[in-house]
Design an enzyme around this catalytic site. Structure first.
Site, short mmCIF file in Angstrom:
data_model
loop_
_atom_site.label_atom_id
_atom_site.label_comp_id
_atom_site.label_asym_id
_atom_site.label_seq_id
_atom_site.Cartn_x
_atom_site.Cartn_y
_atom_site.Cartn_z
N ARG A 173 -0.59 10.26 -12.30
CA ARG A 173 -1.27 11.17 -11.16
C ARG A 173 -2.14 11.85 -11.80
NH1 ARG A 173 4.54 10.73 -11.27
NH2 ARG A 173 5.33 9.57 -9.58
N ARG A 272 -5.25 4.85 -10.90
CA ARG A 272 -3.85 4.73 -11.06
C ARG A 272 -3.43 3.17 -10.69
NH1 ARG A 272 1.07 7.22 -11.62
NH2 ARG A 272 2.60 7.07 -9.87
N HIS A 295 7.66 6.02 -11.17
CA HIS A 295 8.60 5.88 -9.87
C HIS A 295 9.89 5.99 -9.94
CE1 HIS A 295 4.73 3.22 -8.13
NE2 HIS A 295 4.44 4.57 -8.37
#
Length: 325
Positions: A173, A272, A295
């Site tokens: 990120r 990403r 995640h």
């Protein structure tokens, strides 16, 4: 916080009518108990401030709102032109708020529990092809190799190469990227320890090309006054001490135009997506990609299943003995 307990001291929000006390309690819980990051708390704050303002305009508060009041808020968002995905995100914040207030006995009911969200299809992520990523990297390297530039311009050009190489090599990120410590470029290990959302740590592999450009950039940075013994790999003179997400996004969009790509198609988050999609195209397992992206839930990673579907079709077409020619 003990169920049913009420705070004995006044909150700062009590002196500021623009803030709602119950919303502030919920936000405090997000940060303290769930470990929500600064960006997450800021997003929830904006959503709930907007809800509180809407309710005040109709003589209601978060404490007194009924189900119809909340439905009216969602309808107002539609009238303001919000996309279904944005309305659904606001509704998620509202549901979590009232679930918390009910569980902690600040409300005797949960007015949000029966509200249905807007129907929406899950959009496919914007993805660059491998060739387009190569064009972007080539444009950055060309700019970094130009002669006759000032030391500061050379540093900025090499920094952009470094940002791109690390983004595409790791799928970080952008908030994780700008907070990389300077030590990330000096360690010999091929893995980065990343602290992601909610303070959760994960290991991310780093390829040789990214490691080399990180070291080259850090060497050049050390020869300038900008370094100032900063603990960050990408320091700045701003309040945070490191580059902002917005600054990185602007630089990448500017580079996209130079590379002949549409700037609106290129962003740190698109890189990403490219990282994840290209891994899957080349045979990576979805669970592995989930781990690399950080995640918490596999359902989030499943936005990339269209890539897997195409690969599986190709495998059947090319390898099954009864496949048609």
């Amino acid at each position: 916080m003990t169920r049913g307990a009420k705070p004995s001291n006044a909150k700062a929000s009590d002196a500021n009518p623009a803030k709602d006390r119950l919303a502030e309690l919920f936000l405090d819980m997000l940060a303290a108990e769930r470990g929500a990051g600064e960006n997450t708390v800021a997003a929830y704050t904006g959503d709930l401030d907007d809800l509180a303002a809407h309710l005040r305009g109709r003589g209601r508060t978060i404490a007194s709102a009924k189900t119809d009041d909340l439905r009216g808020y969602l309808a107002a968002l539609n009238d303001r032109g919000f996309k279904a995905s944005s309305v659904a995100r606001r509704l998620s914040a509202v549901r979590q708020l009232y679930r918390f207030l009910y569980a902690e006995n600040y409300r005797r009911d949960d007015p949000a529990v029966i509200i249905e969200g807007p129907r929406r299809g899950r959009p496919l992520p914007k993805i660059l092809s491998i060739a387009e990523v190569d064009r972007l990297l080539a444009a950055a390297r060309t700019a970094a190799g130009l002669s006759g530039r000032s030391p500061l311009d050379c540093l900025r050009a090499l920094r952009l190469v470094c940002l791109l190489e690390v983004l595409y090599a790791t799928g970080l990120r952008v908030s994780e990227l700008v907070q990389l410590p300077a030590t990330a470029a000096t360690q010999n290990e091929r893995m980065l320890i990343i602290r992601g959302k909610g303070g959760k740590e994960r290991l991310v592999p780093l390829n040789g090309a990214a490691k080399r450009v990180m070291r080259d950039y850090l060497d050049l940075l050390a020869r300038t006054d900008q370094a100032a013994q900063s603990k960050w790999l990408f320091p700045s003179f701003g309040e945070s001490g490191h580059l902002t997400r917005q600054h990185v996004a602007r630089e990448i969009k500017g580079l996209a135009a130079t590379a002949g790509l549409l700037p609106e198609r290129v962003s740190p988050h698109v890189l990403r997506h490219a990282f994840a999609s290209h891994l899957l195209q080349n045979g990576a397992d979805l669970r592995v990609v989930q781990t690399l992206l950080g995640h918490a839930d596999i359902s989030t990673t499943q936005i990339y299943t269209h890539v897997l579907e195409e690969r599986l079709k190709s495998l059947v077409r090319d390898l099954h003995p009864l496949a048609e020619d």
